[in-house]
Write a protein that holds these residues in place. Structure first.
Motif, PDB file in Angstrom:
ATOM      1  N   LEU A 158     -42.437  59.725   3.945  1.00  0.00           N
ATOM      2  CA  LEU A 158     -40.996  59.994   3.898  1.00  0.00           C
ATOM      3  C   LEU A 158     -40.453  59.772   2.488  1.00  0.00           C
ATOM      4  O   LEU A 158     -39.692  60.594   1.965  1.00  0.00           O
ATOM      5  N   VAL A 159     -40.853  58.671   1.864  1.00  0.00           N
ATOM      6  CA  VAL A 159     -40.383  58.383   0.502  1.00  0.00           C
ATOM      7  C   VAL A 159     -40.890  59.452  -0.459  1.00  0.00           C
ATOM      8  O   VAL A 159     -40.154  59.886  -1.358  1.00  0.00           O
ATOM      9  N   ARG A 160     -42.112  59.899  -0.274  1.00  0.00           N
ATOM     10  CA  ARG A 160     -42.646  60.963  -1.130  1.00  0.00           C
ATOM     11  C   ARG A 160     -41.803  62.242  -0.988  1.00  0.00           C
ATOM     12  O   ARG A 160     -41.594  62.957  -1.967  1.00  0.00           O
ATOM     13  N   SER A 161     -41.349  62.520   0.218  1.00  0.00           N
ATOM     14  CA  SER A 161     -40.507  63.708   0.424  1.00  0.00           C
ATOM     15  C   SER A 161     -39.180  63.565  -0.304  1.00  0.00           C
ATOM     16  O   SER A 161     -38.626  64.551  -0.812  1.00  0.00           O
ATOM     17  N   TRP A 162     -38.662  62.326  -0.392  1.00  0.00           N
ATOM     18  CA  TRP A 162     -37.433  62.097  -1.148  1.00  0.00           C
ATOM     19  C   TRP A 162     -37.668  62.311  -2.633  1.00  0.00           C
ATOM     20  O   TRP A 162     -36.807  62.849  -3.332  1.00  0.00           O
ATOM     21  N   VAL A 163     -38.826  61.865  -3.106  1.00  0.00           N
ATOM     22  CA  VAL A 163     -39.168  62.074  -4.521  1.00  0.00           C
ATOM     23  C   VAL A 163     -39.283  63.565  -4.819  1.00  0.00           C
ATOM     24  O   VAL A 163     -38.729  64.063  -5.814  1.00  0.00           O
ATOM     25  N   GLU A 164     -39.975  64.293  -3.972  1.00  0.00           N
ATOM     26  CA  GLU A 164     -40.161  65.732  -4.174  1.00  0.00           C
ATOM     27  C   GLU A 164     -38.835  66.492  -4.109  1.00  0.00           C
ATOM     28  O   GLU A 164     -38.658  67.509  -4.791  1.00  0.00           O
ATOM     29  N   ALA A 165     -37.887  65.970  -3.310  1.00  0.00           N
ATOM     30  CA  ALA A 165     -36.577  66.622  -3.185  1.00  0.00           C
ATOM     31  C   ALA A 165     -35.639  66.245  -4.324  1.00  0.00           C
ATOM     32  O   ALA A 165     -34.528  66.774  -4.418  1.00  0.00           O
ATOM     33  N   GLY A 166     -36.065  65.312  -5.184  1.00  0.00           N
ATOM     34  CA  GLY A 166     -35.256  64.916  -6.324  1.00  0.00           C
ATOM     35  C   GLY A 166     -34.262  63.816  -6.042  1.00  0.00           C
ATOM     36  O   GLY A 166     -33.417  63.507  -6.890  1.00  0.00           O
ATOM     37  N   HIS A 167     -34.352  63.197  -4.854  1.00  0.00           N
ATOM     38  CA  HIS A 167     -33.423  62.111  -4.518  1.00  0.00           C
ATOM     39  C   HIS A 167     -33.810  60.801  -5.194  1.00  0.00           C
ATOM     40  O   HIS A 167     -32.952  59.962  -5.477  1.00  0.00           O
ATOM     41  N   LEU A 168     -35.107  60.621  -5.423  1.00  0.00           N
ATOM     42  CA  LEU A 168     -35.604  59.404  -6.047  1.00  0.00           C
ATOM     43  C   LEU A 168     -36.397  59.742  -7.298  1.00  0.00           C
ATOM     44  O   LEU A 168     -36.863  60.871  -7.463  1.00  0.00           O
TER      45      LEU A 168
END
Length: 220
Positions: free
Chosen positions: A151-161
Motif C-alpha cells: 500500500l505504501v509503495r502505491s502511495w509512492v508511485e502515485a506521488g503522495h509520498l
C-alpha cells in the motif's frame, strides 16, 4: 414452557456464566503474567510468582494453564493478536496517506500506553531471537506487513509520498512508539516523572506524527 425447555434454558445460562467467568479469569492471569514475565524474564518467572501477582492459588493457576511454557506462549500470542487487531494499516477507506499514518502512530502509542508490560515481554522475546513466537509472527504478522508495504509503495508511485523504503517506515514507527513502553523508566527519569501520563503520550503522538509525515510526504 415445558420443564425440559426450562431445564435446557437454565443449563445454557449456567454454561454462559461459566464461560464468562473463565474468560475473565484467563484475562486476569494473562495481565498478571505480563507483569512477572516483564520483570523477571521467562527464566526468572515462576508459577508461584505469577499466582501471587494474579491473586490466586498456584493450583488454580495450573487449572487454567498447566505449564509456564503454555502460559508464556499465550501471553506472547495475545499481544501479537491485539497488535494485529488494532494496527490495521491498509483497511481505512477514503483516508489520505497522512491520516492513515497518523492513525497508525497513535494506535501504536496507545498500545504502549495500555499494554506496557506485554510490550516488554514481546521485546525480550525478540531480543532473544524470537525462539517461541517466530513461527506465529511468520504466519500472522508477516502477511499483513507485506500487504501494508505494498500500500505504501502505491502511495509512492502515485506521488503522495517521497521515494522511501516502506519497510523502514514501519520499522522506524515501531521503534519510536514502542520505546515509550520498553524504555519508560529512562524516559521518566529524563522527564522527572514518576510515571508517564496521558499528556506525555499525546505530546509524543503529536511530535512523532509531525516528524514522520513531514519526512515522508512528497513536496507540493
Amino acid at each position: 414452557m415445558s420443564k425440559t425447555a426450562l431445564k435446557t434454558a437454565s443449563n445454557v445460562k449456567k454454561l454462559t456464566k461459566q464461560a464468562s467467568a473463565r474468560i475473565a479469569m484467563e484475562a486476569n492471569i494473562i495481565r498478571g503474567s505480563e507483569v512477572v514475565f516483564a520483570e523477571f524474564g521467562y527464566k526468572g518467572a515462576t508459577m508461584d510468582r505469577i499466582a501471587n501477582q494474579c491473586g490466586i492459588s498456584k493450583q488454580n493457576l495450573l487449572y487454567y494453564f498447566p505449564s509456564k511454557e503454555k502460559l508464556y506462549h499465550t501471553v506472547l500470542q495475545n499481544i501479537v493478536d491485539i497488535w494485529l487487531e488494532r494496527m490495521v494499516f491498509a483497511q481505512q477507506n477514503d483516508a489520505t496517506p497522512e491520516q492513515v499514518i497518523e492513525s497508525y502512530i497513535r494506535g501504536k502509542l496507545q498500545l504502549s500506553h495500555d499494554f506496557p508490560n506485554a510490550s516488554k515481554v514481546f521485546a525480550l522475546e525478540i531480543i532473544s531471537g524470537a525462539p517461541v513466537i517466530r513461527d506465529y509472527l511468520k504466519r500472522h504478522l508477516k502477511p499483513l506487513f507485506e500487504r501494508d508495504v505494498q500500500l505504501v509503495r502505491s502511495w509512492v508511485e502515485a506521488g503522495h509520498l517521497r521515494d522511501i523504503e516502506p519497510e523502514h517506515l514501519f520499522i522506524s514507527i515501531w521503534a519510536m512508539t514502542q520505546t515509550y513502553a520498553d524504555f519508560a523508566a529512562q524516559i521518566e527519569l529524563l522527564l522527572d516523572k514518576k510515571q508517564l501520563d496521558n499528556k506525555d503520550f499525546e505530546q509524543a503522538a503529536t511530535f512523532l506524527t509531525q516528524m514522520v509525515i513531514r519526512g515522508v510526504t512528497a513536496p507540493n
